[in-house]
Write a protein that holds these residues in place. Structure first.
Motif, PDB file in Angstrom:
ATOM      1  N   GLN A 122       0.823  -1.208   0.000  1.00 42.55           N
ATOM      2  CA  GLN A 122       0.000   0.000   0.000  1.00 42.55           C
ATOM      3  C   GLN A 122       0.860   1.262   0.000  1.00 42.55           C
ATOM      4  O   GLN A 122       0.461   2.294  -0.544  1.00 42.55           O
ATOM      5  N   LYS A 123       2.043   1.183   0.565  1.00 38.98           N
ATOM      6  CA  LYS A 123       2.922   2.351   0.603  1.00 38.98           C
ATOM      7  C   LYS A 123       3.377   2.774  -0.797  1.00 38.98           C
ATOM      8  O   LYS A 123       3.868   3.891  -0.980  1.00 38.98           O
ATOM      9  N   ARG A 124       3.215   1.876  -1.776  1.00 38.30           N
ATOM     10  CA  ARG A 124       3.596   2.201  -3.154  1.00 38.30           C
ATOM     11  C   ARG A 124       2.428   2.761  -3.975  1.00 38.30           C
ATOM     12  O   ARG A 124       2.546   2.914  -5.180  1.00 38.30           O
ATOM     13  N   TRP A 125       1.317   3.055  -3.315  1.00 33.41           N
ATOM     14  CA  TRP A 125       0.155   3.628  -4.014  1.00 33.41           C
ATOM     15  C   TRP A 125       0.581   4.894  -4.763  1.00 33.41           C
ATOM     16  O   TRP A 125       1.232   5.775  -4.204  1.00 33.41           O
ATOM     17  N   ASP A 126       0.218   4.972  -6.057  1.00 30.96           N
ATOM     18  CA  ASP A 126       0.607   6.133  -6.850  1.00 30.96           C
ATOM     19  C   ASP A 126      -0.437   6.424  -7.920  1.00 30.96           C
ATOM     20  O   ASP A 126      -1.553   5.865  -7.883  1.00 30.96           O
ATOM     21  N   ALA A 127      -0.082   7.273  -8.861  1.00 31.42           N
ATOM     22  CA  ALA A 127      -1.041   7.699  -9.886  1.00 31.42           C
ATOM     23  C   ALA A 127      -1.501   6.552 -10.769  1.00 31.42           C
ATOM     24  O   ALA A 127      -2.606   6.597 -11.319  1.00 31.42           O
ATOM     25  N   THR A 128      -0.693   5.511 -10.931  1.00 37.72           N
ATOM     26  CA  THR A 128      -1.117   4.378 -11.753  1.00 37.72           C
ATOM     27  C   THR A 128      -2.292   3.643 -11.109  1.00 37.72           C
ATOM     28  O   THR A 128      -3.166   3.122 -11.815  1.00 37.72           O
ATOM     29  N   ARG A 155       5.651   5.611 -15.632  1.00 39.08           N
ATOM     30  CA  ARG A 155       4.253   5.662 -16.057  1.00 39.08           C
ATOM     31  C   ARG A 155       3.438   6.562 -15.117  1.00 39.08           C
ATOM     32  O   ARG A 155       2.577   7.320 -15.569  1.00 39.08           O
ATOM     33  N   ALA A 156       3.698   6.478 -13.819  1.00 39.04           N
ATOM     34  CA  ALA A 156       2.989   7.315 -12.855  1.00 39.04           C
ATOM     35  C   ALA A 156       3.255   8.794 -13.115  1.00 39.04           C
ATOM     36  O   ALA A 156       2.345   9.627 -13.021  1.00 39.04           O
ATOM     37  N   ARG A 157       4.498   9.127 -13.455  1.00 41.96           N
ATOM     38  CA  ARG A 157       4.836  10.518 -13.760  1.00 41.96           C
ATOM     39  C   ARG A 157       4.074  10.997 -14.985  1.00 41.96           C
ATOM     40  O   ARG A 157       3.556  12.118 -15.005  1.00 41.96           O
ATOM     41  N   ARG A 158       3.996  10.137 -16.000  1.00 42.23           N
ATOM     42  CA  ARG A 158       3.273  10.515 -17.210  1.00 42.23           C
ATOM     43  C   ARG A 158       1.789  10.724 -16.924  1.00 42.23           C
ATOM     44  O   ARG A 158       1.185  11.702 -17.391  1.00 42.23           O
TER      45      ARG A 158
END
Length: 262
Positions: A139-145, A189-192
């Motif tokens: 869960q700590k890796r939750w991001d825009a993806t 990908r999250a940055r994009r």
């Protein structure tokens, strides 16, 4: 469309290419199943159907169940009249059928009541059949993806052990895959996605985002020329080998689990 010796199915004309994270996961699944005698496989949410094509080529009889018309259209294109692959959108058509393996890659995190979904998928298994899941890890890796794809959650090791146990299944294998390559490509990908979101909100329903996330490869298609070059191929092979050294750690960003029915 063609079948690449390293990457499997490639469909440039439909803008679907095998992304690095997919290849990391695919390598583990094919490794697990290599020694198995071909039987019947049901894949829940097969997306492009590329994995079904891999298993059909290995002699398995395959069924893909998906509710997305776009995903089914792409999977049908990739199936290319292969009689070993059946596609359907209505689960009722599978009533009474059982399978040696049920596979659901990157599906469970899209379902709010994940325990009920797990129980339903397990009901399709023969005695001693195996349910193979892949899900995003930590869960700590939750991001825009995750936001873009419509995820309800990411998973921890103990979550998967618990959900299998609640449904009377024994965890036979559990690996944390993707380190280090998938962490890099997911961050890009999250940055994009974050940059695109600044141009305006994405007005999509949960269902449409879920379906889109399973077959969208527009970002990866831009770099596929590099990926299929000789240096790119060598790099992918090296990273697939490297991830084997870290599968028992928690450094990856995805889990793959095989739970066995009694």
């Amino acid at each position: 469309m063609y079948y690449d010796r390293d990457f499997g199915v490639v469909v440039l004309e439909k803008s679907w290419v095998p992304a690095p994270r997919y290849l990391m996961r695919r390598a583990r699944l094919l490794s697990w199943m290599k020694a198995e005698k071909p039987g019947r496989i049901l894949e829940i949410g097969p997306g492009s159907g590329a994995l079904l094509k891999d298993f059909a080529r290995a002699g398995w009889e395959c069924v893909g169940l998906d509710t997305s018309s776009d995903a089914l259209a792409l999977a049908d294109y990739i199936r290319d009249r292969d009689q070993r692959i059946e596609l359907c959108s209505d689960q009722r058509r599978l009533a009474g059928q059982t399978f040696d393996y049920v596979i659901a890659c990157e599906v469970l995190e899209h379902i709010e009541d994940d325990s009920s979904a797990f129980e339903e998928w397990a009901s399709f298994l023969k005695p001693r059949g195996g349910l193979i899941l892949s899900v995003p890890a930590h869960q700590k890796r939750w991001d825009a993806t995750d936001e873009w794809a419509g995820h309800f959650r990411r998973y921890e090791n103990e979550d998967l052990v618990r959900i299998a146990g609640e449904n009377g299944m024994l965890v036979e294998k559990l690996e944390c895959y993707g380190f280090p390559l998938a962490l890099i490509t997911t961050a890009l990908r999250a940055r994009r996605i974050s940059n695109d979101s600044r141009q305006g909100p994405l007005h999509e329903s949960m269902d449409s985002k879920t379906a889109h996330s399973g077959i969208s490869r527009s970002f990866e298609s831009r770099y596929f020329g590099l990926q299929q070059s000789l240096p790119g191929r060598i790099s992918i092979k090296v990273f697939i080998f490297l991830q084997r050294l870290f599968l028992k750690t928690q450094l990856g960003n995805g889990y793959i689990m095989l739970a066995r029915k009694p």
